[in-house]
Every structure is written in C-alpha cells, then in structure tokens.
Design a protein around this motif. Structure first.
Motif, PDB file in Angstrom:
ATOM      1  N   GLN A 122       2.083  -5.475  24.819  1.00  0.00           N
ATOM      2  CA  GLN A 122       1.500  -4.501  25.744  1.00  0.00           C
ATOM      3  C   GLN A 122       0.088  -4.075  25.343  1.00  0.00           C
ATOM      4  O   GLN A 122      -0.640  -3.513  26.159  1.00  0.00           O
ATOM      5  N   HIS A 123      -0.318  -4.342  24.081  1.00  0.00           N
ATOM      6  CA  HIS A 123      -1.589  -3.798  23.607  1.00  0.00           C
ATOM      7  C   HIS A 123      -2.609  -4.833  23.131  1.00  0.00           C
ATOM      8  O   HIS A 123      -3.760  -4.489  22.878  1.00  0.00           O
ATOM      9  N   ALA A 124      -2.218  -6.087  23.003  1.00  0.00           N
ATOM     10  CA  ALA A 124      -3.119  -7.111  22.466  1.00  0.00           C
ATOM     11  C   ALA A 124      -4.410  -7.238  23.265  1.00  0.00           C
ATOM     12  O   ALA A 124      -5.471  -7.501  22.694  1.00  0.00           O
ATOM     13  N   HIS A 125      -4.354  -7.012  24.558  1.00  0.00           N
ATOM     14  CA  HIS A 125      -5.548  -7.152  25.402  1.00  0.00           C
ATOM     15  C   HIS A 125      -6.656  -6.163  25.007  1.00  0.00           C
ATOM     16  O   HIS A 125      -7.821  -6.398  25.287  1.00  0.00           O
ATOM     17  N   THR A 126      -6.307  -5.071  24.327  1.00  0.00           N
ATOM     18  CA  THR A 126      -7.320  -4.060  23.983  1.00  0.00           C
ATOM     19  C   THR A 126      -8.255  -4.515  22.867  1.00  0.00           C
ATOM     20  O   THR A 126      -9.298  -3.880  22.669  1.00  0.00           O
ATOM     21  N   VAL A 127      -7.910  -5.582  22.156  1.00  0.00           N
ATOM     22  CA  VAL A 127      -8.785  -6.095  21.090  1.00  0.00           C
ATOM     23  C   VAL A 127      -9.309  -7.499  21.389  1.00  0.00           C
ATOM     24  O   VAL A 127     -10.063  -8.054  20.592  1.00  0.00           O
ATOM     25  N   ALA A 128      -8.931  -8.073  22.509  1.00  0.00           N
ATOM     26  CA  ALA A 128      -9.308  -9.444  22.855  1.00  0.00           C
ATOM     27  C   ALA A 128     -10.827  -9.647  22.897  1.00  0.00           C
ATOM     28  O   ALA A 128     -11.321 -10.724  22.563  1.00  0.00           O
ATOM     29  N   HIS A 129     -11.567  -8.635  23.258  1.00  0.00           N
ATOM     30  CA  HIS A 129     -13.033  -8.745  23.394  1.00  0.00           C
ATOM     31  C   HIS A 129     -13.761  -8.833  22.049  1.00  0.00           C
ATOM     32  O   HIS A 129     -14.924  -9.222  21.995  1.00  0.00           O
ATOM     33  N   LYS A 130     -13.102  -8.526  20.967  1.00  0.00           N
ATOM     34  CA  LYS A 130     -13.779  -8.405  19.678  1.00  0.00           C
ATOM     35  C   LYS A 130     -14.207  -9.737  19.077  1.00  0.00           C
ATOM     36  O   LYS A 130     -15.034  -9.751  18.172  1.00  0.00           O
TER      37      LYS A 130
END
Length: 125
Positions: free
Chosen positions: A115-123
């Motif tokens: 549910q939360h992996a997408h929040t760091v994908a941009h890094k």
C-alpha cells in the motif's frame, strides 16, 4: 555532494551523491526494524562501489526482487537494491562517514509495503 561510506570493518567502501538536505525513511518492516536501517534511496548513477565487491554476500527473501548486500566479514548491510526501487540503490544513512547537513527522517509503513511502496518510487529517478 559526494558522501563516503563503508561497512563496519571497512572492507566495503562506496560513495554516494546526494544533496545537503535529504529525506530518509525509517521503515517498520521486519528486516529494517531489526537492523535500524535508515533509507537514503538514490538513482544507480549516484552510487559507486569503490572496493569490497568480493566481500559482499547477497540475501533475498519473499519476492526476491530486493537484493540485500552484506559484508562477509562484519555482517553490516551498508546498501542494497530495494524492491521499491530496483533501478536504484538504498544506502544506510548510518553507514556514511559524513552526514548530510540536514536529515529529515520520515516513517515508512513497510509492514504494509504494498500500500505504501509508491510513495518512494520517485527517489531513484
């Protein structure tokens, strides 16, 4: 800025390019919670292994996408290839010999990773 880093015994040496002000994740998943890893995720082009490639062993579990890199001598995991950013490198902030000027630590709910992996994908872009 270029930061130098290493494992505890110094067999693995690396450098990472990151800004003076960084945001790192404090993850509560089982492996991060046990090891105290603070996640500084960078694009692969911003990471360079200087020495110790022959002293690295890799551990994978679950999906096998994440490649956890440990020193064969001291057991420290100074960096790894994260499942959330397989095109990047995740450096343990605690393994840098000098620290960025400003560090913002944010909690990351790795117990509910999907549910939360997408929040760091941009890094790692």
């Amino acid at each position: 800025m270029i930061y130098q880093g290493n494992c505890h015994c110094g067999a693995i040496q690396f450098e990472v390019e990151a800004p003076d002000e960084v945001e790192v994740e404090n993850c509560n998943c089982s492996i991060c919670n046990m090891t105290g890893f603070l996640h500084l995720i960078v694009p692969q082009r911003n990471f360079r292994l200087i020495s110790g490639e022959d002293n690295i062993t890799t551990y994978t579990f679950n999906t096998g996408v994440a490649k956890h890199k440990f020193c064969k001598t001291c057991g420290i995991k100074p960096f790894y290839i994260p499942r959330s950013n397989p095109d990047g490198v995740d450096v343990n902030l605690r393994c840098l010999t000098t620290q960025p000027k400003t560090v913002k630590i944010v909690d990351f709910d790795g117990q509910n990773w999907e549910q939360h992996a997408h929040t760091v994908a941009h890094k790692s872009l």
